[in-house]
Scaffold this active site. Structure first.
Site, PDB file in Angstrom:
ATOM      1  N   THR A  91      -2.355   3.616  10.026  1.00 32.27           N
ATOM      2  CA  THR A  91      -2.556   3.656  11.482  1.00 32.27           C
ATOM      3  C   THR A  91      -1.797   2.531  12.161  1.00 32.27           C
ATOM      4  O   THR A  91      -1.409   2.653  13.327  1.00 32.27           O
ATOM      5  CB  THR A  91      -4.059   3.577  11.805  1.00 32.27           C
ATOM      6  OG1 THR A  91      -4.713   4.680  11.172  1.00 32.27           O
ATOM      7  CG2 THR A  91      -4.323   3.619  13.293  1.00 32.27           C
ATOM      8  N   TYR A 107      -4.058   0.917  -2.539  1.00 33.31           N
ATOM      9  CA  TYR A 107      -4.172   1.850  -1.422  1.00 33.31           C
ATOM     10  C   TYR A 107      -3.812   3.247  -1.912  1.00 33.31           C
ATOM     11  O   TYR A 107      -2.637   3.574  -2.076  1.00 33.31           O
ATOM     12  CB  TYR A 107      -3.244   1.387  -0.302  1.00 33.31           C
ATOM     13  CG  TYR A 107      -3.330   2.159   0.996  1.00 33.31           C
ATOM     14  CD1 TYR A 107      -4.309   3.104   1.237  1.00 33.31           C
ATOM     15  CD2 TYR A 107      -2.404   1.924   2.002  1.00 33.31           C
ATOM     16  CE1 TYR A 107      -4.375   3.790   2.440  1.00 33.31           C
ATOM     17  CE2 TYR A 107      -2.448   2.592   3.216  1.00 33.31           C
ATOM     18  CZ  TYR A 107      -3.431   3.535   3.421  1.00 33.31           C
ATOM     19  OH  TYR A 107      -3.488   4.221   4.619  1.00 33.31           O
ATOM     20  N   LYS A 152      -8.918   1.245  -2.202  1.00 32.23           N
ATOM     21  CA  LYS A 152      -9.184   2.009  -0.984  1.00 32.23           C
ATOM     22  C   LYS A 152      -8.733   3.439  -1.263  1.00 32.23           C
ATOM     23  O   LYS A 152      -7.544   3.714  -1.396  1.00 32.23           O
ATOM     24  CB  LYS A 152      -8.404   1.416   0.191  1.00 32.23           C
ATOM     25  CG  LYS A 152      -8.453   2.219   1.488  1.00 32.23           C
ATOM     26  CD  LYS A 152      -7.519   1.568   2.516  1.00 32.23           C
ATOM     27  CE  LYS A 152      -7.557   2.239   3.871  1.00 32.23           C
ATOM     28  NZ  LYS A 152      -6.916   3.572   3.865  1.00 32.23           N
TER      29      LYS A 152
END
Length: 297
Positions: A47, A135, A163
């Site tokens: 994002t 990630y 994550k």
């Protein structure tokens, strides 16, 4: 407490059309997150459009975010890059600037093998000395971390957390259980995918890496605290209330929706980096209506 537990808020990174970060606007987005008491700030995630910014601009963004956080909240910063040497350099920049940790995705144009990803992550961790969160973002990288690969990586010094995208509520408990059985007890497991976060937290997820928290930390903290207290009905009710926002995220992508929401709230007037286009006006009106109806301003 570890920076890899609790609520991690992921803001957008306002920038000009030529990729220059608007550090004043970024500070204005970061300061309320620190004031709200989020557990960490996830800078330059997907994002935060890290892949669209130069190394120099990523460093400018990090310096501004650290200044705005004022030492009150740890900053986890995206360090993903196509080349291993570039990712090492970004991780070294992050450590030198004072970031608490790095967020490393398996970014590549050519599809990677498990062994290539393992070697890449080992090189970045050992070459930088920065604590790193793995990630797992198959929607953008087209690479998925298996529990066995995560288990191997969890043995590497410096790789501290994962994550991963939270699956549907009926499979999230099994997802987390398979990962937990593969990693050491001190390795932290967190999830993204805001609409499934409540169930992931109730199933034992230790962190919520949240896009929505980048603008609406109080609403997300309420869900987190209810789940942490074992108040399942309250957590689910608060999550259901956010359903209209989650629907927009799924339909148009959370990145595009967050840019529209930030513009509606008057926090910044930046557009996503091209070739990503801003949402058309009718959809921006829908975003504004949802934000206003949920009293998220």
């Amino acid at each position: 407490m570890s920076c890899f537990t609790g609520l991690s808020a992921f803001p957008i990174t306002p920038a000009s059309p030529d990729g220059q970060v608007d550090t004043a606007a970024l500070r204005a987005l970061i300061a309320p997150l620190a004031a709200a008491g989020v557990d960490s700030i996830g800078l330059l995630g997907s994002t935060g459009t890290y892949a669209y910014l130069s190394r120099a601009e990523r460093r400018r963004a990090l310096d501004a975010a650290l200044d705005a956080a004022g030492g009150r909240v740890p900053v986890i910063v995206g360090i993903g890059a196509l080349r291993t040497d570039e990712a090492v350099a970004l991780a070294q920049d992050a450590r030198a600037a004072g970031a608490a940790a790095g967020l490393l995705a398996a970014v590549s144009y050519t599809p990677l093998t498990d062994e290539e990803v393992f070697e890449h992550f080992c090189a970045v961790a050992t070459g930088s000395g920065l604590p790193i969160c793995i990630y797992d973002n198959p929607g953008t990288t087209h690479f998925r971390f298996t529990p066995s690969l995560v288990g191997r990586l969890a043995q590497v010094p410096g790789l501290r957390a994962l994550k991963s995208p939270a699956p549907d509520p009926d499979t999230v408990a099994g997802h987390l259980d398979a990962l937990r059985r593969a990693v050491p007890a001190e390795f932290r497991l967190g999830t993204s995918g805001d609409w499934n976060a409540a169930e992931a937290l109730l199933a034992g997820g230790e962190a919520w890496y949240s896009v929505a928290a980048g603008l609406f930390p109080e609403a997300c903290l309420a869900i987190l605290r209810a789940a942490q207290a074992g108040e399942a009905a309250r957590a689910r009710g608060l999550n259901a209330r956010m359903g209209p926002l989650w629907d927009l995220f799924r339909e148009f992508s959370s990145l595009r929706v967050m840019y529209a929401a930030a513009g509606h709230l008057g926090l910044c007037r930046a557009d996503p980096p091209r070739p990503i286009l801003p949402l058309p006006e009718p959809v921006r009106r829908r975003v504004a209506e949802v934000v206003d109806r949920l009293a998220l301003a």
